[in-house]
Design a protein around this motif. Sequence first.
Motif, PDB file in Angstrom:
ATOM      1  N   VAL A  39      11.622  19.728  -1.243  1.00 56.07           N
ATOM      2  CA  VAL A  39      10.569  19.482  -2.398  1.00 56.07           C
ATOM      3  C   VAL A  39      11.063  18.219  -3.173  1.00 56.07           C
ATOM      4  O   VAL A  39      10.069  17.394  -3.217  1.00 56.07           O
ATOM      5  N   PHE A  40      12.329  18.274  -3.425  1.00 57.49           N
ATOM      6  CA  PHE A  40      12.339  17.017  -4.305  1.00 57.49           C
ATOM      7  C   PHE A  40      12.563  15.675  -3.484  1.00 57.49           C
ATOM      8  O   PHE A  40      12.010  14.593  -3.875  1.00 57.49           O
ATOM      9  N   ALA A  41      13.070  15.747  -2.344  1.00 57.54           N
ATOM     10  CA  ALA A  41      13.344  14.590  -1.255  1.00 57.54           C
ATOM     11  C   ALA A  41      12.022  14.148  -0.942  1.00 57.54           C
ATOM     12  O   ALA A  41      11.767  12.770  -0.949  1.00 57.54           O
ATOM     13  N   GLU A  46       8.279   9.975  -0.808  1.00 57.17           N
ATOM     14  CA  GLU A  46       6.683   9.732  -0.177  1.00 57.17           C
ATOM     15  C   GLU A  46       5.757  10.135  -1.235  1.00 57.17           C
ATOM     16  O   GLU A  46       4.586  10.206  -1.175  1.00 57.17           O
ATOM     17  N   GLY A  47       6.194  10.444  -2.503  1.00 56.65           N
ATOM     18  CA  GLY A  47       5.219  11.155  -3.518  1.00 56.65           C
ATOM     19  C   GLY A  47       4.640   9.906  -4.291  1.00 56.65           C
ATOM     20  O   GLY A  47       3.643  10.475  -5.025  1.00 56.65           O
ATOM     21  N   TYR A  48       4.832   8.970  -4.026  1.00 53.17           N
ATOM     22  CA  TYR A  48       4.354   7.883  -5.078  1.00 53.17           C
ATOM     23  C   TYR A  48       3.762   6.800  -4.206  1.00 53.17           C
ATOM     24  O   TYR A  48       4.039   6.405  -3.124  1.00 53.17           O
ATOM     25  N   VAL A  49       2.150   6.602  -4.516  1.00 56.20           N
ATOM     26  CA  VAL A  49       1.391   5.633  -3.827  1.00 56.20           C
ATOM     27  C   VAL A  49       1.264   4.373  -4.613  1.00 56.20           C
ATOM     28  O   VAL A  49       0.944   4.341  -5.816  1.00 56.20           O
ATOM     29  N   ASN A  50       1.556   3.369  -3.973  1.00 60.20           N
ATOM     30  CA  ASN A  50       1.503   1.998  -4.711  1.00 60.20           C
ATOM     31  C   ASN A  50      -0.143   1.454  -4.139  1.00 60.20           C
ATOM     32  O   ASN A  50      -0.316   1.212  -2.873  1.00 60.20           O
ATOM     33  N   ALA A 127      -0.420  22.857  -6.073  1.00 60.80           N
ATOM     34  CA  ALA A 127      -1.634  23.328  -5.247  1.00 60.80           C
ATOM     35  C   ALA A 127      -2.972  22.943  -6.081  1.00 60.80           C
ATOM     36  O   ALA A 127      -3.889  22.300  -5.404  1.00 60.80           O
ATOM     37  N   ASN A 128      -3.038  23.010  -7.394  1.00 57.38           N
ATOM     38  CA  ASN A 128      -4.313  22.696  -8.089  1.00 57.38           C
ATOM     39  C   ASN A 128      -4.459  21.263  -8.200  1.00 57.38           C
ATOM     40  O   ASN A 128      -5.684  20.700  -7.931  1.00 57.38           O
ATOM     41  N   GLN A 129      -3.394  20.513  -8.358  1.00 55.98           N
ATOM     42  CA  GLN A 129      -3.427  19.116  -8.373  1.00 55.98           C
ATOM     43  C   GLN A 129      -3.927  18.396  -6.950  1.00 55.98           C
ATOM     44  O   GLN A 129      -4.547  17.566  -6.856  1.00 55.98           O
ATOM     45  N   ALA A 140      -1.171  13.081   3.556  1.00 57.69           N
ATOM     46  CA  ALA A 140      -1.496  14.398   3.358  1.00 57.69           C
ATOM     47  C   ALA A 140      -0.459  15.287   3.901  1.00 57.69           C
ATOM     48  O   ALA A 140       0.163  16.526   3.322  1.00 57.69           O
ATOM     49  N   ASP A 141       0.331  15.338   4.738  1.00 55.47           N
ATOM     50  CA  ASP A 141       1.524  15.874   5.497  1.00 55.47           C
ATOM     51  C   ASP A 141       2.722  16.181   4.472  1.00 55.47           C
ATOM     52  O   ASP A 141       3.269  17.307   4.469  1.00 55.47           O
ATOM     53  N   ALA A 142       2.951  15.102   3.802  1.00 54.67           N
ATOM     54  CA  ALA A 142       3.976  15.063   2.745  1.00 54.67           C
ATOM     55  C   ALA A 142       3.680  16.215   1.635  1.00 54.67           C
ATOM     56  O   ALA A 142       4.254  16.744   0.992  1.00 54.67           O
ATOM     57  N   ALA A 143       2.287  15.971   1.160  1.00 54.45           N
ATOM     58  CA  ALA A 143       1.790  16.609  -0.118  1.00 54.45           C
ATOM     59  C   ALA A 143       1.734  18.097   0.225  1.00 54.45           C
ATOM     60  O   ALA A 143       2.155  19.147  -0.504  1.00 54.45           O
ATOM     61  N   GLN A 144       1.110  18.487   1.628  1.00 50.34           N
ATOM     62  CA  GLN A 144       1.249  19.757   1.901  1.00 50.34           C
ATOM     63  C   GLN A 144       2.316  20.552   2.225  1.00 50.34           C
ATOM     64  O   GLN A 144       2.647  21.505   2.038  1.00 50.34           O
ATOM     65  N   ALA A 145       3.527  19.614   2.601  1.00 52.43           N
ATOM     66  CA  ALA A 145       4.818  20.232   2.925  1.00 52.43           C
ATOM     67  C   ALA A 145       5.582  20.717   1.476  1.00 52.43           C
ATOM     68  O   ALA A 145       5.945  21.621   1.515  1.00 52.43           O
ATOM     69  N   VAL A 146       5.313  19.613   0.450  1.00 49.61           N
ATOM     70  CA  VAL A 146       5.958  20.118  -0.725  1.00 49.61           C
ATOM     71  C   VAL A 146       5.114  21.249  -1.330  1.00 49.61           C
ATOM     72  O   VAL A 146       5.808  22.474  -1.802  1.00 49.61           O
ATOM     73  N   VAL A 147       3.705  21.610  -1.227  1.00 47.27           N
ATOM     74  CA  VAL A 147       3.145  22.983  -1.623  1.00 47.27           C
ATOM     75  C   VAL A 147       3.830  24.039  -0.923  1.00 47.27           C
ATOM     76  O   VAL A 147       3.757  25.051  -1.421  1.00 47.27           O
ATOM     77  N   VAL A 148       3.880  23.906   0.390  1.00 46.68           N
ATOM     78  CA  VAL A 148       4.261  24.995   1.496  1.00 46.68           C
ATOM     79  C   VAL A 148       5.586  25.551   0.849  1.00 46.68           C
ATOM     80  O   VAL A 148       6.090  26.515   1.082  1.00 46.68           O
ATOM     81  N   PHE A 149       6.552  24.616   0.846  1.00 42.89           N
ATOM     82  CA  PHE A 149       7.961  24.730   0.457  1.00 42.89           C
ATOM     83  C   PHE A 149       7.984  25.157  -0.634  1.00 42.89           C
ATOM     84  O   PHE A 149       9.212  26.046  -0.994  1.00 42.89           O
ATOM     85  N   SER A 150       7.229  24.771  -1.898  1.00 44.45           N
ATOM     86  CA  SER A 150       7.357  25.561  -2.935  1.00 44.45           C
ATOM     87  C   SER A 150       6.964  27.100  -2.917  1.00 44.45           C
ATOM     88  O   SER A 150       7.536  27.910  -3.701  1.00 44.45           O
TER      89      SER A 150
END
Length: 223
Positions: A39-41, A46-50, A127-129, A140-150
């Motif tokens: 989650v935190f890694a 990959e959690g910030y988009v420039n 998930a809401n955000q 999308a893969d990174a965001a979905q991985a964070v939600v799933v592992f949460s």
Amino acid sequence: MQGSAYGASLAGGTFDFLSFVKQPQTILRCLSWLFSIVVFATITSEGYVNKAKEQDGKCMFNENDQACNYGVGIGVLAFLACVVFFILDGYFPQISNAKERKYIVTADLVFSGAWTFLWFVCFCFLANQWSKTHSTAVMADAAQAVVVFSFFSIVTWALLTFFAFRRYRLGVSDFDQEYRDPTNDHAGPYPAGPHVSSGPTGYQQSPFSHNQETPGEYQPPAY
């Protein structure tokens, strides 16, 4: 049975690594530890988009920086807590003091229950955000991985709460009914001192009499 509370009577012996690894709590802590890293890694890397016109990156969850900060904070604290409880679980069989065992079990129960709730909040928040995110630059893969592992973290921490509660219930009855701290036990009578006797010995009567003689009448001298 003073040492029976929380298994204190079984303290001692050598550390068995295989038995420790096979314990359900150890397996769940390993999973919780790995999930927190994911989650935190993932958010950190990959959690910030420039965007092209902006120097600072935006959170991939609907450009809400609070969502990323919350996920990183919960993940890092969960990672550190798993390390601490790993050490305590390994050292726990060597502790012979029932009160120290109770503190460790209680801390495990409270922290596991709190983090179960916080991971649930994290899952719902992310998930809401994510459902409101429409940016094409987001991975999308990174965001979905964070939600799933949460969500997986909710399950593992809930099971850790269950095992901690069961261990607490097994020990609390023995601790309350059978354990007595000798330094705080005021129910019994105080022992007599080593030099207490019924009265003084070897006492002799004073050489001076208590009954003083009354002086006679004054006799003037004869001249």
